[in-house]
Design a protein around this motif. Structure first.
Motif, PDB file in Angstrom:
ATOM      1  N   GLU A  29     139.641  47.914 -35.911  1.00  0.00           N
ATOM      2  CA  GLU A  29     138.628  47.564 -35.038  1.00  0.00           C
ATOM      3  C   GLU A  29     139.116  48.169 -33.464  1.00  0.00           C
ATOM      4  N   SER A  30     140.467  47.854 -33.189  1.00  0.00           N
ATOM      5  CA  SER A  30     140.860  48.336 -32.019  1.00  0.00           C
ATOM      6  C   SER A  30     140.970  50.046 -31.941  1.00  0.00           C
ATOM      7  N   THR A  33     137.126  50.946 -31.680  1.00  0.00           N
ATOM      8  CA  THR A  33     136.731  50.559 -30.121  1.00  0.00           C
ATOM      9  C   THR A  33     136.972  51.515 -29.125  1.00  0.00           C
ATOM     10  N   ARG A  37     134.463  54.109 -27.176  1.00  0.00           N
ATOM     11  CA  ARG A  37     134.793  53.973 -25.562  1.00  0.00           C
ATOM     12  C   ARG A  37     134.965  55.305 -24.871  1.00  0.00           C
ATOM     13  N   ASP A  46     133.850  49.813 -21.102  1.00  0.00           N
ATOM     14  CA  ASP A  46     134.508  48.578 -21.102  1.00  0.00           C
ATOM     15  C   ASP A  46     133.724  47.282 -21.476  1.00  0.00           C
ATOM     16  N   ARG A  49     132.393  46.682 -27.680  1.00  0.00           N
ATOM     17  CA  ARG A  49     133.725  46.555 -28.612  1.00  0.00           C
ATOM     18  C   ARG A  49     133.043  46.384 -29.981  1.00  0.00           C
ATOM     19  N   LEU A  60     128.582  47.052 -33.441  1.00  0.00           N
ATOM     20  CA  LEU A  60     129.425  46.879 -32.101  1.00  0.00           C
ATOM     21  C   LEU A  60     128.437  45.605 -31.314  1.00  0.00           C
TER      22      LEU A  60
END
Length: 145
Positions: A29-30, A33, A37, A46, A49, A60
């Motif tokens: 997920e990071s 993300t 982004r 920002d 996520r 999201l």
């Protein structure tokens, strides 16, 4: 002396299947993300996520409805950009998740005034030589009561 049997925390956590799965999901997920982004304007990036990544649907999370509307408008571009990076999602869902700050207790915090020990200030004033400092301490004593 017994040799140390300490193991690094990362090895202990990797040994637990459930924790390892959570860690893998968090990393995935990071990474997603970060990819999403990169494709959005800085003002939006920002605030977005990845909440969940399914086989074909990317979910999201955003903090406000206006941001959700803009991200929904950009979802075709996001899908195309993700495909270019080798991530083949067919649908993007945007959820609004407003953060709510709830006080720990229902009571309002007590307001404590600055209480001054006037007796201690009187003793201090008595030991000071005449001058502006002594006058200031005496004024503080009078205000404190």
């Amino acid at each position: 002396m017994k040799p140390s049997t300490a193991r690094p925390l990362s090895r202990i956590l990797a040994g637990d299947e459930q924790i390892a799965a959570w860690h893998q999901r968090m990393q995935q997920e990071s990474q997603l993300t970060a990819a999403v982004r990169r494709m959005l304007p800085r003002a939006l990036a920002d605030r977005v996520r990845v909440a969940e990544a399914g086989a074909q649907t990317l979910k999201l999370a955003v903090p406000a409805g206006a941001i959700a509307a803009v991200v929904r408008q950009r979802s075709p571009d996001l899908l195309a950009g993700l495909r270019r990076e080798g991530l083949h999602f067919t649908q993007i869902e945007v959820r609004v998740q407003v953060a709510v700050n709830i006080p720990a207790s229902g009571k309002a915090p007590e307001q404590h005034g600055n209480r001054v020990d006037s007796a201690a200030l009187r003793e201090l004033a008595a030991t000071l030589p005449p001058g502006p400092l002594r006058e200031a301490v005496l004024r503080l004593v009078r205000r404190a009561g």
